[in-house]
Structure formats: C-alpha cells, structure tokens
Design a protein around this motif. Structure first.
Motif, mmCIF file in Angstrom:
data_model
loop_
_atom_site.group_PDB
_atom_site.id
_atom_site.type_symbol
_atom_site.label_atom_id
_atom_site.label_comp_id
_atom_site.label_asym_id
_atom_site.label_seq_id
_atom_site.Cartn_x
_atom_site.Cartn_y
_atom_site.Cartn_z
ATOM 1 N N VAL A 1 -1.945 4.115 -4.464
ATOM 2 C CA VAL A 1 -2.220 2.594 -4.873
ATOM 3 C C VAL A 1 -2.088 1.594 -4.405
ATOM 4 C CG1 VAL A 1 -2.820 3.720 -7.021
ATOM 5 C CG2 VAL A 1 -0.369 2.191 -6.761
ATOM 6 N N SER A 2 -2.797 0.565 -3.860
ATOM 7 C CA SER A 2 -1.961 -0.457 -3.610
ATOM 8 C C SER A 2 -1.995 -1.980 -4.635
ATOM 9 C CB SER A 2 -3.311 -1.273 -2.682
ATOM 10 O OG SER A 2 -3.633 -0.433 -1.838
ATOM 11 N N CYS B 1 -7.485 -6.773 -2.555
ATOM 12 C CA CYS B 1 -6.807 -6.070 -3.652
ATOM 13 C C CYS B 1 -6.772 -7.155 -4.856
ATOM 14 C CB CYS B 1 -5.280 -6.000 -3.330
ATOM 15 S SG CYS B 1 -4.092 -5.035 -3.786
ATOM 16 N N THR C 1 0.429 7.021 -9.628
ATOM 17 C CA THR C 1 -0.378 5.532 -10.406
ATOM 18 C C THR C 1 0.362 5.283 -11.130
ATOM 19 O OG1 THR C 1 -2.564 5.622 -12.015
ATOM 20 C CG2 THR C 1 -0.253 7.922 -12.061
ATOM 21 N N THR C 2 -0.162 4.253 -11.721
ATOM 22 C CA THR C 2 0.819 3.526 -12.481
ATOM 23 C C THR C 2 0.675 3.503 -14.269
ATOM 24 O OG1 THR C 2 -0.472 1.557 -13.450
ATOM 25 C CG2 THR C 2 1.000 1.100 -11.321
ATOM 26 N N LEU D 1 5.642 2.485 -10.699
ATOM 27 C CA LEU D 1 4.668 3.128 -10.255
ATOM 28 C C LEU D 1 4.819 4.506 -10.660
ATOM 29 C CD1 LEU D 1 5.007 0.376 -6.877
ATOM 30 C CD2 LEU D 1 2.976 1.480 -7.946
ATOM 31 N N GLN E 1 -5.835 -6.605 -9.127
ATOM 32 C CA GLN E 1 -4.880 -5.802 -10.073
ATOM 33 C C GLN E 1 -5.240 -6.192 -11.323
ATOM 34 O OE1 GLN E 1 -2.931 -3.085 -10.588
ATOM 35 N NE2 GLN E 1 -1.094 -3.594 -10.998
ATOM 36 N N LYS F 1 -5.563 10.863 -7.722
ATOM 37 C CA LYS F 1 -5.578 10.147 -6.449
ATOM 38 C C LYS F 1 -4.289 10.101 -5.680
ATOM 39 C CE LYS F 1 -9.952 8.027 -5.606
ATOM 40 N NZ LYS F 1 -10.711 6.633 -4.826
ATOM 41 N N CYS G 1 0.579 -1.279 -0.016
ATOM 42 C CA CYS G 1 0.115 -0.188 0.017
ATOM 43 C C CYS G 1 0.969 1.269 -0.011
ATOM 44 C CB CYS G 1 -0.733 0.157 0.946
ATOM 45 S SG CYS G 1 -2.135 1.237 0.942
ATOM 46 N N LYS H 1 -6.487 4.277 -13.413
ATOM 47 C CA LYS H 1 -5.430 2.860 -12.575
ATOM 48 C C LYS H 1 -6.358 1.584 -12.764
ATOM 49 C CE LYS H 1 -4.474 6.348 -8.944
ATOM 50 N NZ LYS H 1 -4.153 6.494 -8.336
#
Lengths: 139, 139, 139
Positions: free
Chosen positions: A100-101, C39, A50-51, A117, C41, A97, A39, C97
């Motif tokens: 990110v997690s 979580c 973000t990514t 990241l 992704q 935001k 996290c 995201k």
C-alpha cells in the motif's frame, strides 16, 4: 528526499499478522518528510499488506473472508504443478496485494485512529518476512 | 527525478495476461533512480495490475478466483444498461484495481524471486492495453 | 515538489459513493506537476477508494459483489466484541483498501475515458469522510 528501510520479522503460517504502523510511523519521523508518500511492500508472492482496525475480531473476520475467497483445502493448479500446498496463499496474495501507499501530511501518516497498517503472512508455513518502506517527499 | 514511459501491448479477452516485470525493471535501470517508487497503471476500467508468481498454475488459480468473485455468466446491471456484456470485467477490475506501486531500493524493484508484476485484460474482448509507469526518486 | 489537500464530504451509509476524479484532477492542475504520482487515501477503516466506470449499473454491480464478499447480515467477530454492527464494513474496506496511487504524465492523471476515481463509504451509518491527496513529482 527519499529514505528507505527494510524490516524483517517472523510470522506464523496461514494469516500470521503484525501491526507495522509503529515501525512505519517512526520511519516517517526519522525522515523529516513533511509532505509525501510512504510506499510499503511485503516482499514475496504469498503475503499481503492492507489496513484494518487492528483488533482480534476484525482480524478474525478478515481471515474468514480470505478463507472464503481461496479456501486452504480447495484444489489448486499451482499445487498440482509444484506440490508445495500453498496455491491458496498465492491467490490470496494476488487478490489482496502485497503493498500500500499512504499519504504523509504535516509529518503524519494519513491513517484513521482505528486504522492500522497490517502485514500478513498468507503462506502455509511460518516465514521470516521482509517489509520494505520507501518515504518520498519534501522536508 | 521523474521518468515516465507508456507501453502498449495486445492481450486476449477474459484474463489475457503479461509479465511486465522486465519492462518495468529496465525502466528503473534507465532512470538511474537508486531509491524511490515505481507507480504502475493499466489504463482503463476493465483491466488489472497485481503481483503473482508468474507460472501457469497460479495464473489459472487466480483466473478461477476472479471468476468466482464476478462470474462472466451472471446478471449485471451494467450489461442491462449498456449491452456490452462486460459487467463482470468492470467488477473484477474495481476489486483487483488497475495499479500497484513498488518500492525501489539500491536501484532494484523490491519484488520477491517468485513475484512478478502482471497486467491482466479482464475485458470480454481482445484489447490493446496501455501500461503507464512513473519512476519517482533520488539518483 | 509536493502538494497536499484534504477534502471532506458526506456519504450515505452502506456504499454511499462519490466520483472524486474532478477534485483530484483540479489539484493536479493546481500543482503544476507534469510527471509524478497522485496518492489518494480515504481516511479510516470502513471506507474504500478504487477506480470504476462511474455509471449506476457498474456501481450497483460492485455493491452486489462486496455484499457477497462480506454480507451485511452475516456473523462477525468484530460485532460480538464491539456491538457496532459494522464488522462487514471493516472486512470490505480491508479487502478493497482505502487508497490508490495514479501516475501523472504531461500534467494529466492516467485514467481511461470511462475510468473514474471513486470514494466509497462502507460503514453502516452516514459518515463525513476525509479524502487526503498528495501530489509528488516534477514541474
């Protein structure tokens, strides 16, 4: 188990950015966590995490997109109250935001080969920014 | 350890908002978690959770930005099928998302001084909304 | 405890989408976790995960909104460098995201009745995409 770490780095005004994947990846290795969650949070209300594929073209395109979402030169109620000129920074940060997690599986952050990241300073001045990472999971 | 709590509160139509930082911070304290993650979700597909400086100017600016992203008065395929008039609410919620996760370090939510957790009702009618918080981590 | 799983599925180019709520919900049940975090992704820099009411109208409206955020036909610095034509995909993915985290309470994902977890392929070509899910929490 849980491992936390705080990173500090300088970022330029208005979209100064940093690829934080190596730092977070090293922390995952140090934690010994095999399966869990990383996290990640850039502390403050004028940054973002973000990514993205960390290459100059995609970064320039994202910069253009956030400039369209909240133009630096537009009129902001925040600026009229506080006169600090970073109303656009707050809007961009709230939309994108600040965290990110990312899942961790078999000791690896689950990101694509061309997916990094990224921490972004959206403020209108150079900033020393703090990135906080918490690793939670099983060894 | 894990602690969960459900909060319920009334929010006005079209960008009614609430600073949920005190509630989440109190829960972190009650949990006794020193290092971990607070995972926060506003249940439903017409709300959002993000972070922002909780002052009227920045809130008005964010409201303007989401009005540009998905204008309340535009034409939506959702409205044509369901006739509930909240197509814009669904789009705003899907873009901004309904949750955030925040690191906890040394018993403190890792937010900036001027960074608050905000729950937003994006729906076109007043709503009683439910916020669910899960704290995961080590004591 | 922690449980991880990797799902693989084919998605059409340019906003091919899948409701991944059933798969994630089943994994939560298999994990036996009562309280915790899921979580999620979608691996890679040209996809996205969010929540939405999974009905054709809202999906079409979200597609229109991301097309406005980063039009497929616009000029992108990424395309000029790499000539793969998916500059818009990278921008959309970075804005929306690639993951979300959802609280689990009493063994249930905390989503609304009309709120589903959606994986979206934002790339300009059909893709086999990988969804990674980690469940962390207490049984």
């Amino acid at each position: 188990m849980t491992l936390t770490k705080r990173f500090s780095f300088d970022l330029d005004a208005e979209f100064g950015h940093k690829d934080v994947t190596p730092a977070v990846g090293t922390l995952v290795q140090e934690s010994g966590v095999r399966n869990g969650i990383a996290c990640i949070q850039l502390v403050g209300s004028t940054g973002a995490v973000t990514t993205i594929e960390y290459e100059p073209g995609a970064l320039a395109d994202l910069h253009s997109a956030v400039e369209q979402l909240a133009p630096a030169g537009a009129r902001y109620a925040h600026n009229e109250r506080w006169h600090d000129g970073n109303g656009f920074s707050h809007v961009r940060s709230a939309l994108l935001k600040t965290g990110v997690s990312v899942p961790i599986v078999d000791g690896e952050l689950q990101l694509g080969t061309w997916q990094q990241l990224i921490a972004i300073n959206m403020d209108n001045r150079d900033r020393t920014r703090e990135l906080v990472v918490v690793i939670v999971g099983d060894r």
